[in-house]
Design an enzyme around this catalytic site. Sequence first.
Site, PDB file in Angstrom:
ATOM      1  N   ASP A 196       5.128  13.297   9.669  1.00 42.69           N
ATOM      2  CA  ASP A 196       5.663  12.368   8.671  1.00 42.69           C
ATOM      3  C   ASP A 196       5.827  13.075   7.324  1.00 42.69           C
ATOM      4  O   ASP A 196       5.356  12.613   6.297  1.00 42.69           O
ATOM      5  CB  ASP A 196       4.761  11.142   8.543  1.00 42.69           C
ATOM      6  CG  ASP A 196       5.496   9.962   7.916  1.00 42.69           C
ATOM      7  OD1 ASP A 196       6.754   9.968   7.917  1.00 42.69           O
ATOM      8  OD2 ASP A 196       4.829   9.042   7.416  1.00 42.69           O
ATOM      9  N   LEU A 207      -3.276   2.359  -6.475  1.00 43.19           N
ATOM     10  CA  LEU A 207      -2.423   3.523  -6.767  1.00 43.19           C
ATOM     11  C   LEU A 207      -1.126   3.454  -5.995  1.00 43.19           C
ATOM     12  O   LEU A 207      -0.107   3.989  -6.412  1.00 43.19           O
ATOM     13  CB  LEU A 207      -3.156   4.819  -6.399  1.00 43.19           C
ATOM     14  CG  LEU A 207      -4.405   5.189  -7.197  1.00 43.19           C
ATOM     15  CD1 LEU A 207      -5.073   6.412  -6.598  1.00 43.19           C
ATOM     16  CD2 LEU A 207      -4.061   5.435  -8.656  1.00 43.19           C
ATOM     17  N   GLY A 208      -1.189   2.829  -4.849  1.00 40.78           N
ATOM     18  CA  GLY A 208       0.024   2.737  -4.043  1.00 40.78           C
ATOM     19  C   GLY A 208      -0.207   1.890  -2.820  1.00 40.78           C
ATOM     20  O   GLY A 208      -1.337   1.564  -2.468  1.00 40.78           O
ATOM     21  N   LYS A 209       0.903   1.516  -2.205  1.00 34.43           N
ATOM     22  CA  LYS A 209       0.808   0.689  -1.013  1.00 34.43           C
ATOM     23  C   LYS A 209       1.707   1.265   0.056  1.00 34.43           C
ATOM     24  O   LYS A 209       2.776   1.809  -0.253  1.00 34.43           O
ATOM     25  CB  LYS A 209       1.260  -0.741  -1.318  1.00 34.43           C
ATOM     26  CG  LYS A 209       0.143  -1.615  -1.822  1.00 34.43           C
ATOM     27  CD  LYS A 209       0.549  -3.081  -1.755  1.00 34.43           C
ATOM     28  CE  LYS A 209      -0.635  -3.973  -2.005  1.00 34.43           C
ATOM     29  NZ  LYS A 209      -0.623  -4.754  -3.191  1.00 34.43           N
ATOM     30  N   GLY A 252       2.692   1.048   4.587  1.00 33.76           N
ATOM     31  CA  GLY A 252       2.687   0.239   5.792  1.00 33.76           C
ATOM     32  C   GLY A 252       1.327   0.165   6.448  1.00 33.76           C
ATOM     33  O   GLY A 252       0.971  -0.850   7.028  1.00 33.76           O
ATOM     34  N   PHE A 253       0.550   1.263   6.343  1.00 28.27           N
ATOM     35  CA  PHE A 253      -0.744   1.154   6.991  1.00 28.27           C
ATOM     36  C   PHE A 253      -1.919   1.162   6.028  1.00 28.27           C
ATOM     37  O   PHE A 253      -3.029   1.475   6.389  1.00 28.27           O
ATOM     38  CB  PHE A 253      -0.915   2.151   8.143  1.00 28.27           C
ATOM     39  CG  PHE A 253      -0.808   3.600   7.792  1.00 28.27           C
ATOM     40  CD1 PHE A 253      -1.945   4.329   7.487  1.00 28.27           C
ATOM     41  CD2 PHE A 253       0.420   4.244   7.811  1.00 28.27           C
ATOM     42  CE1 PHE A 253      -1.858   5.673   7.202  1.00 28.27           C
ATOM     43  CE2 PHE A 253       0.506   5.589   7.529  1.00 28.27           C
ATOM     44  CZ  PHE A 253      -0.620   6.305   7.219  1.00 28.27           C
ATOM     45  N   GLY A 254      -1.670   0.750   4.831  1.00 27.88           N
ATOM     46  CA  GLY A 254      -2.815   0.582   3.955  1.00 27.88           C
ATOM     47  C   GLY A 254      -2.475   0.606   2.488  1.00 27.88           C
ATOM     48  O   GLY A 254      -1.323   0.803   2.093  1.00 27.88           O
ATOM     49  N   THR A 255      -3.495   0.391   1.696  1.00 28.43           N
ATOM     50  CA  THR A 255      -3.365   0.412   0.250  1.00 28.43           C
ATOM     51  C   THR A 255      -4.252   1.533  -0.280  1.00 28.43           C
ATOM     52  O   THR A 255      -5.329   1.767   0.253  1.00 28.43           O
ATOM     53  CB  THR A 255      -3.827  -0.935  -0.332  1.00 28.43           C
ATOM     54  OG1 THR A 255      -3.099  -1.965   0.317  1.00 28.43           O
ATOM     55  CG2 THR A 255      -3.589  -1.007  -1.827  1.00 28.43           C
ATOM     56  N   VAL A 256      -3.765   2.205  -1.300  1.00 20.37           N
ATOM     57  CA  VAL A 256      -4.539   3.297  -1.881  1.00 20.37           C
ATOM     58  C   VAL A 256      -5.080   2.851  -3.230  1.00 20.37           C
ATOM     59  O   VAL A 256      -4.347   2.322  -4.063  1.00 20.37           O
ATOM     60  CB  VAL A 256      -3.671   4.564  -2.054  1.00 20.37           C
ATOM     61  CG1 VAL A 256      -4.531   5.731  -2.529  1.00 20.37           C
ATOM     62  CG2 VAL A 256      -2.980   4.918  -0.760  1.00 20.37           C
TER      63      VAL A 256
END
Length: 736
Positions: free
Chosen positions: A551, A430-432, A434-438
Amino acid sequence: MVDRQPSFLVLQLCLVLVSVIITVRNSKLAGAYGEHAKRKLQYQADSSGFINIDCGASESYTDRETGLVYELDTKYIDTGKTHEIDPDFLSATYHRQQRHNLRFFPEGKRNCYTLKPIQGGKNNYLIRAVFEYGNYDGKNQTPGFDLYLGVNNWTRMSSAMGMREIIHVPSDAYIDVCLVNTGNGVPYISALELRPLDNSLYRIPNGALQNIYSLDLGGNNDIRYPEDVFDRYWDPYNEGNWSVMSTESALQSSADGSNYKVPDKLLQTAAASKSASVPLSLVIERGSDPNSTCYIYFHFAEIEILDNGSNRELQIEVHGVRNLSSEPVTLEYLMPMTKTSTGLPMSADEEISFKIYASEGSNLPPILNAVEVFLYIELPDSPTNFNDAVVVLGKSESKSENKNDTFAAKNQQFTYSDIVKITKNFEKVLGKGGFGTVYLGYLDDTEVAVKLLSSSSAQGYKEFHSEVKLLMRVHHRNLTSLVGYCIEGTHMGIIYEYMANGSLDQYFSGKHEGKNASILSWEDRMRIAVDAAQGLEYLHDGCKPPIIHRDVKSSNILLNEKLEAKIADFGVSRIFPIESGSHVCTGVVGTAGYLDPEYCSSNRLNEKSDIYSFGVILLEIITSRPVILTALENTHISKWVNSMLAEGDIRSIVDPKLSGDFEINSAWKAVELALSCTSQSSSERPTMIEVVMELKECLVLAMTPNGEGHPGNKSKGPRRMLSVDVNADEFSPSAR
Ligand SMILES: *[C@@H]1O[C@H](CO)[C@@H](O)[C@H](O)[C@H]1NC(C)=O
Ligand SMILES: *[C@@H]1O[C@H](CO)[C@@H](O)[C@H](O)[C@H]1NC(C)=O
Ligand SMILES: *[C@@H]1O[C@H](CO)[C@@H](O)[C@H](O)[C@H]1NC(C)=O
Ligand SMILES: *[C@@H]1O[C@H](CO)[C@@H](O)[C@H](O)[C@H]1NC(C)=O
Ligand SMILES: *[C@@H]1O[C@H](CO)[C@@H](O)[C@H](O)[C@H]1NC(C)=O
Ligand SMILES: *[C@@H]1O[C@H](CO)[C@@H](O)[C@H](O)[C@H]1NC(C)=O
Ligand SMILES: *[C@@H]1O[C@H](CO)[C@@H](O)[C@H](O)[C@H]1NC(C)=O
Ligand SMILES: *[C@@H]1O[C@H](CO)[C@@H](O)[C@H](O)[C@H]1NC(C)=O
Ligand SMILES: *[C@@H]1O[C@H](CO)[C@@H](O)[C@H](O)[C@H]1NC(C)=O
Ligand SMILES: *[C@@H]1O[C@H](CO)[C@@H](O)[C@H](O)[C@H]1NC(C)=O
């Protein structure tokens, strides 16, 4: 009580008879012994802090065996239904009234009892759950389900009767004992008990001890409260080739300074091997994961008067390893002594076995008075020492109010292999970041978003765990809810509710996949702003202590299929480095363009930093322009809006794609609000409460076209359907 594991079931039945006889005998004797009554009273005082819950009972009562008062469970749980067990089973449940009825949970995956011991968190407790299926539902089918302690898997319950005990130090003042439906039948429970223990006893860092058995060697009836002040359950145990020793003498204080408070009655009997050359050995089939770890507590006391001043000297062998280097155990007459074997892996054949030898040169047979065997259960949040007892995450107070059973029902810890299944082997990204991939996942047919954090240092483990635990309690309709998490080795993941329409930033950049025709109407924009602001307001003002998001940016505002907005990633960003563009000013984190300029200079983080970031989002919502205008020499959006405003030109500020179709007073108000949020000085920025109030007015204005700018009444169509508003050309642009 031997029903801690199924293999003992046969023995259980024998014990039923034994204990019925003994109870009768005891009750006859009780009147004759004033001593007995006195002791009971004294124990009664000691029992303060016991929690005795008879699940499904219709009235409270004093238990005949223990003198303890059992209460109804309605104070501890709102869900489930109650039932009596089949009368045919009553005889088999012996005199234990707690087993006569139960509470079962036909609805919800997870149902929890919440206990709040008066000693508070960070104390050592024995928690016992008692089960007696008793064919209450007439189906004659034993259900299987999992028991959880908070978010941690405790054990599986799959036999028709039994008991599960755990010794545990909760990290906060509440203990949730949860029954989790695993699809193998309706979970049920008969009784739930909590006993405070001395804090120095049975302490294991980062974990809890699940009782497998507690045996009274050489004994002949089961022992619990009031003989045992902690209400441990002890089962008599003998083997044919053992000889039994016993004494009438009272025990003295312990030889080793430990204070396990093992009842006299228990230590007054012991098993001995036939001779000094034969070890006393015990093998128990466990049938559990061979990789699990067990802890054994051996309780000794010399109960034989030995001539010549000689002492019995023993050595202990566990799983075939006789520790010859360790000092022999020297027993002293009537002085209790406890020896612990630390963290032994279960033997490969899934057995627990140990032997007690007479030391070399000792001509007395080895003895053992009592033994407890525990399985180690990893509970990462268990505090390891009591000195940090005052350091609380701060959420415990607000917890009970925020807690919602339906939400709690979803909180769960998942294994990495669950994650693989849920995401169908990471099928759809679904998305990427800096601290991970969804990834997209499916949990019981519900879509979820699974964020896998890229492998981070082991240091993050504890923080991650406690943070996620905290966040699972934070619940608001304008925050994406956490469904669960996974923490296994370097695999750390968070499962969120799925937000079908992605993140807000995609609507500005035109990246929104396959939906390049959709433009958010002014009203939708204001509604999204209000939703997001309310989520942030909750973090700032509804949580104690406040949670600072740190954030806030448009890619962290997610939209569901109805275009309702929720804030994502709250809190987690506090423990993980923040993605792109984090080097705006040295030493601080945050995303370029959204970062509070005052934070850069002061390095101090407060709610006003989030408000600055929110102001930037508001400017994006109004203008659909990038936060940093590269075309204009990297001008910040707030600077650009300010300069346009100086020319009094609101229409050149608002997204031109709206073709002027917006309520002008609403736009003015929104722009002013956004600019005050983005004030350089934090003291000039409003609070989130004020922001929410202002935005609601903007929304009201947006919904009630003032007619001035609109010739004719505007058909809004279904409120959330964008396509209707897109074709704004039908209407003359507002001209003013
Ligand atoms: C929970 O723990 C029990 C005992 O170790 C195990 O049998 C069960 O599969 C676990 N449940 C989950 C969901 O991991
Ligand atoms: C005692 O009996 C158990 C089984 O009941 C057996 O495994 C063990 O070897 C026996 N020990 C001795 C010394 O006979
Ligand atoms: C036990 O641990 C070993 C080595 O870590 C591993 O190879 C094995 O698969 C584990 N067994 C089980 C049943 O988990
Ligand atoms: C006293 O000790 C000696 C040597 O250990 C032993 O032979 C003797 O039997 C003991 N006496 C008694 C009464 O046990
Ligand atoms: C044996 O005992 C000694 C002394 O108590 C201890 O230091 C050592 O770790 C033990 N070894 C094993 C393998 O348990
Ligand atoms: C808890 O959830 C239920 C069902 O969604 C809802 O009706 C109720 O208002 C919620 N309670 C709180 C305090 O949020
Ligand atoms: C997106 O835009 C392209 C070109 O402008 C068009 O061919 C395509 O059909 C559009 N897609 C959708 C889903 O409207
Ligand atoms: C929002 O999601 C729904 C359902 O997934 C979809 O039909 C709709 O086109 C989306 N709207 C926008 C504006 O992307
Ligand atoms: C956000 O919260 C408000 C009330 O607190 C509610 O009216 C609105 O529907 C919520 N938004 C979503 C997406 O649930
Ligand atoms: C336009 O709005 C006015 C006032 O809101 C209302 O009285 C009138 O019926 C509307 N006209 C149409 C055509 O909807």
